[in-house]
Design a protein around this motif. Structure first.
Motif, PDB file in Angstrom:
ATOM      1  N   TYR A  65       0.050  11.201   7.948  1.00  0.00           N
ATOM      2  CA  TYR A  65       0.263  10.142   6.968  1.00  0.00           C
ATOM      3  C   TYR A  65      -0.814   9.070   7.091  1.00  0.00           C
ATOM      4  O   TYR A  65      -1.286   8.753   8.189  1.00  0.00           O
ATOM      5  N   GLY A  66      -1.181   8.520   5.929  1.00  0.00           N
ATOM      6  CA  GLY A  66      -2.171   7.460   5.880  1.00  0.00           C
ATOM      7  C   GLY A  66      -2.100   6.754   4.540  1.00  0.00           C
ATOM      8  O   GLY A  66      -1.230   7.037   3.698  1.00  0.00           O
ATOM      9  N   ALA A  67      -3.025   5.808   4.318  1.00  0.00           N
ATOM     10  CA  ALA A  67      -3.067   5.065   3.062  1.00  0.00           C
ATOM     11  C   ALA A  67      -3.713   5.919   1.983  1.00  0.00           C
ATOM     12  O   ALA A  67      -4.819   6.414   2.152  1.00  0.00           O
ATOM     13  N   THR A  68      -2.990   6.099   0.877  1.00  0.00           N
ATOM     14  CA  THR A  68      -3.522   6.889  -0.234  1.00  0.00           C
ATOM     15  C   THR A  68      -2.841   6.452  -1.519  1.00  0.00           C
ATOM     16  O   THR A  68      -1.633   6.171  -1.538  1.00  0.00           O
ATOM     17  N   ALA A  69      -3.614   6.401  -2.606  1.00  0.00           N
ATOM     18  CA  ALA A  69      -3.078   5.957  -3.887  1.00  0.00           C
ATOM     19  C   ALA A  69      -2.029   6.913  -4.428  1.00  0.00           C
ATOM     20  O   ALA A  69      -1.207   6.541  -5.280  1.00  0.00           O
ATOM     21  N   GLU A  70      -2.025   8.173  -3.960  1.00  0.00           N
ATOM     22  CA  GLU A  70      -1.081   9.172  -4.463  1.00  0.00           C
ATOM     23  C   GLU A  70       0.218   9.208  -3.658  1.00  0.00           C
ATOM     24  O   GLU A  70       1.088  10.046  -3.922  1.00  0.00           O
TER      25      GLU A  70
ATOM     26  N   ARG B 184       3.743   7.468  -1.540  1.00  0.00           N
ATOM     27  CA  ARG B 184       4.983   6.814  -1.935  1.00  0.00           C
ATOM     28  C   ARG B 184       4.886   5.311  -1.692  1.00  0.00           C
ATOM     29  O   ARG B 184       4.258   4.854  -0.742  1.00  0.00           O
ATOM     30  N   TRP B 185       5.559   4.568  -2.547  1.00  0.00           N
ATOM     31  CA  TRP B 185       5.530   3.109  -2.459  1.00  0.00           C
ATOM     32  C   TRP B 185       6.139   2.644  -1.135  1.00  0.00           C
ATOM     33  O   TRP B 185       7.121   3.213  -0.649  1.00  0.00           O
ATOM     34  N   ALA B 186       5.566   1.603  -0.563  1.00  0.00           N
ATOM     35  CA  ALA B 186       6.083   1.041   0.683  1.00  0.00           C
ATOM     36  C   ALA B 186       5.761  -0.445   0.700  1.00  0.00           C
ATOM     37  O   ALA B 186       4.739  -0.882   0.152  1.00  0.00           O
ATOM     38  N   GLU B 187       6.621  -1.227   1.348  1.00  0.00           N
ATOM     39  CA  GLU B 187       6.411  -2.679   1.406  1.00  0.00           C
ATOM     40  C   GLU B 187       6.611  -3.194   2.819  1.00  0.00           C
ATOM     41  O   GLU B 187       7.584  -2.845   3.494  1.00  0.00           O
ATOM     42  N   SER B 188       5.672  -4.029   3.270  1.00  0.00           N
ATOM     43  CA  SER B 188       5.762  -4.713   4.554  1.00  0.00           C
ATOM     44  C   SER B 188       5.473  -6.190   4.333  1.00  0.00           C
ATOM     45  O   SER B 188       4.482  -6.540   3.682  1.00  0.00           O
ATOM     46  N   ARG B 189       6.319  -7.062   4.886  1.00  0.00           N
ATOM     47  CA  ARG B 189       6.127  -8.514   4.777  1.00  0.00           C
ATOM     48  C   ARG B 189       5.695  -9.037   6.143  1.00  0.00           C
ATOM     49  O   ARG B 189       6.431  -8.921   7.125  1.00  0.00           O
ATOM     50  N   VAL B 190       4.522  -9.647   6.183  1.00  0.00           N
ATOM     51  CA  VAL B 190       3.892 -10.042   7.438  1.00  0.00           C
ATOM     52  C   VAL B 190       3.893 -11.559   7.566  1.00  0.00           C
ATOM     53  O   VAL B 190       3.593 -12.271   6.599  1.00  0.00           O
ATOM     54  N   ALA B 191       4.219 -12.050   8.758  1.00  0.00           N
ATOM     55  CA  ALA B 191       4.139 -13.476   9.062  1.00  0.00           C
ATOM     56  C   ALA B 191       3.442 -13.648  10.412  1.00  0.00           C
ATOM     57  O   ALA B 191       3.730 -12.911  11.364  1.00  0.00           O
TER      58      ALA B 191
ATOM     59  N   HIS C 182       4.941   5.800  10.171  1.00  0.00           N
ATOM     60  CA  HIS C 182       3.835   4.982  10.678  1.00  0.00           C
ATOM     61  C   HIS C 182       3.472   3.849   9.712  1.00  0.00           C
ATOM     62  O   HIS C 182       2.319   3.419   9.631  1.00  0.00           O
ATOM     63  N   GLN C 183       4.468   3.357   8.993  1.00  0.00           N
ATOM     64  CA  GLN C 183       4.206   2.399   7.917  1.00  0.00           C
ATOM     65  C   GLN C 183       3.457   1.159   8.385  1.00  0.00           C
ATOM     66  O   GLN C 183       2.464   0.758   7.760  1.00  0.00           O
ATOM     67  N   ILE C 184       3.922   0.518   9.455  1.00  0.00           N
ATOM     68  CA  ILE C 184       3.293  -0.730   9.873  1.00  0.00           C
ATOM     69  C   ILE C 184       1.875  -0.481  10.371  1.00  0.00           C
ATOM     70  O   ILE C 184       0.945  -1.235  10.051  1.00  0.00           O
ATOM     71  N   ARG C 185       1.664   0.579  11.115  1.00  0.00           N
ATOM     72  CA  ARG C 185       0.321   0.911  11.586  1.00  0.00           C
ATOM     73  C   ARG C 185      -0.624   1.118  10.411  1.00  0.00           C
ATOM     74  O   ARG C 185      -1.758   0.629  10.406  1.00  0.00           O
ATOM     75  N   ILE C 186      -0.156   1.853   9.401  1.00  0.00           N
ATOM     76  CA  ILE C 186      -0.986   2.143   8.239  1.00  0.00           C
ATOM     77  C   ILE C 186      -1.224   0.882   7.414  1.00  0.00           C
ATOM     78  O   ILE C 186      -2.350   0.605   6.984  1.00  0.00           O
TER      79      ILE C 186
ATOM     80  N   GLN D  97       0.824  -1.202   0.000  1.00  0.00           N
ATOM     81  CA  GLN D  97       0.000   0.000   0.000  1.00  0.00           C
ATOM     82  C   GLN D  97       0.866   1.263   0.000  1.00  0.00           C
ATOM     83  O   GLN D  97       1.817   1.387   0.774  1.00  0.00           O
ATOM     84  N   ARG D  98       0.528   2.224  -0.877  1.00  0.00           N
ATOM     85  CA  ARG D  98       1.235   3.503  -0.890  1.00  0.00           C
ATOM     86  C   ARG D  98       0.835   4.349   0.313  1.00  0.00           C
ATOM     87  O   ARG D  98      -0.297   4.242   0.806  1.00  0.00           O
ATOM     88  N   ILE D  99       1.759   5.188   0.775  1.00  0.00           N
ATOM     89  CA  ILE D  99       1.545   6.011   1.961  1.00  0.00           C
ATOM     90  C   ILE D  99       1.801   7.470   1.613  1.00  0.00           C
ATOM     91  O   ILE D  99       2.851   7.816   1.057  1.00  0.00           O
TER      92      ILE D  99
END
Length: 301
Positions: free
Chosen positions: A193-198, A200-207, A228-232, A179-181
């Motif tokens: 900051y929050g989730a928005t299509a406009e 910046r690219w961000a990547e989180s790998r969840v297990a 706040h990447q992981i929260r978002i 999800q872009r932030i």
């Protein structure tokens, strides 16, 4: 105890025509009311080009404003932190939840930066953790350390692994979130900051590490480090951190007024469980790979 106060400087590079000193502060810093800003100007706390000014004074490009905030009582926070490792270039610190890293939002001396500067005046954080996030951080003690570690961070060469606690989980044992932030409007801060299509690219790998009737323990590895990447990201896939006051399912903002404080939730509000568990990087002098763990609180073990 009162702190030493602080001076905030704004340089006016671009302005709409006819903007006054009062307009500027009331529109830009909405954490205070228009009347509060008027009072501060009339009390001589705000200068224009190093001279006292008036609320109705019209501004011009190239000028600068300074707000001389008088000493104030800061909110109480946990000031104890763990030293996990140290040499001439770096310092590894275990930050407690509730301790801000940098000044802001009413915090100046009750910050990890101020506490460390009492011993290391030139120390600099390489990355940041939110106030409510606990765990390991690396700080640079030397120019070599700062330059090399910042370069690794920019090129996504650091290993950053977190532990997170959510109420439930519906995506299987592994999930990659892209999800872009970006920024979203906020009634008192202007934007957060929050989730928005406009964004910046961000990547989180969840297990998934474990599941119970009380919640789900996740391990989250991030290559990017958006605010706040992981929260978002967890909120964006429908599972915000349990107790997160700001981010709601979908990655948007919860803008419900707190009935006790009559304020909107802000990023620095605590209540969630997120811990920086593991940090890996190449040492700035030797080049050797180092990996450090910081024991998490009981709920995130």
């Amino acid at each position: 105890m009162l702190n030493q106060g602080w001076t905030y400087t704004d340089r006016l590079d671009s302005l709409p025509p006819g903007l006054t000193v009062l307009d500027y502060y009331a529109q830009r810093y909405r954490h205070s009311t228009r009347q509060m800003w008027r009072d501060r100007i009339l009390q001589g706390q705000i200068y224009l080009n190093d001279k006292p000014t008036r609320p109705e004074t019209r501004l011009q490009r190239g000028q600068y404003l300074t707000y001389h905030r008088p000493p104030w009582d800061e909110p109480e926070v946990p000031l104890r932190f763990d030293r996990l490792g140290e040499d001439e270039d770096i310092l590894l610190v275990g930050k407690p939840s509730g301790l801000p890293v940098l000044p802001g939002a009413g915090f100046l001396q009750h910050t990890l930066l101020f506490q460390l500067q009492q011993e290391y005046p030139d120390i600099a954080p390489i990355h940041r953790l939110g106030r409510g996030t606990s765990g390991i951080m690396v700080w640079a003690k030397s120019p070599q350390g700062r330059s090399q570690l910042n370069q690794q961070l920019r090129h996504q060469q650091m290993l950053k692994v977190y532990r997170a606690w959510v109420g439930d989980w519906s995506h299987g044992d592994r999930l990659t979130i892209n999800q872009r932030i970006g920024t979203l409007p906020h009634p008192t801060l202007g934007t957060v900051y929050g989730a928005t299509a406009e964004g910046r690219w961000a990547e989180s790998r969840v297990a998934v590490l474990s599941r119970s009737s009380e919640g789900v323990l996740l391990q989250v590895t991030i290559s990017t480090g958006r605010p706040h990447q992981i929260r978002i990201h967890l909120a964006a896939v429908g599972h915000p951190l349990l107790g997160d006051p700001l981010y709601s399912p979908g990655g948007g903002l919860n803008l419900t007024v707190n009935p006790q404080t009559q304020t909107y939730p802000v990023p620095g509000d605590c209540g969630y469980f997120l811990h920086s568990f593991r940090l890996g990087f190449h040492h700035p002098t030797s080049g050797n790979w180092q990996c450090w763990d910081c024991p998490p609180p009981d709920r995130l073990r």
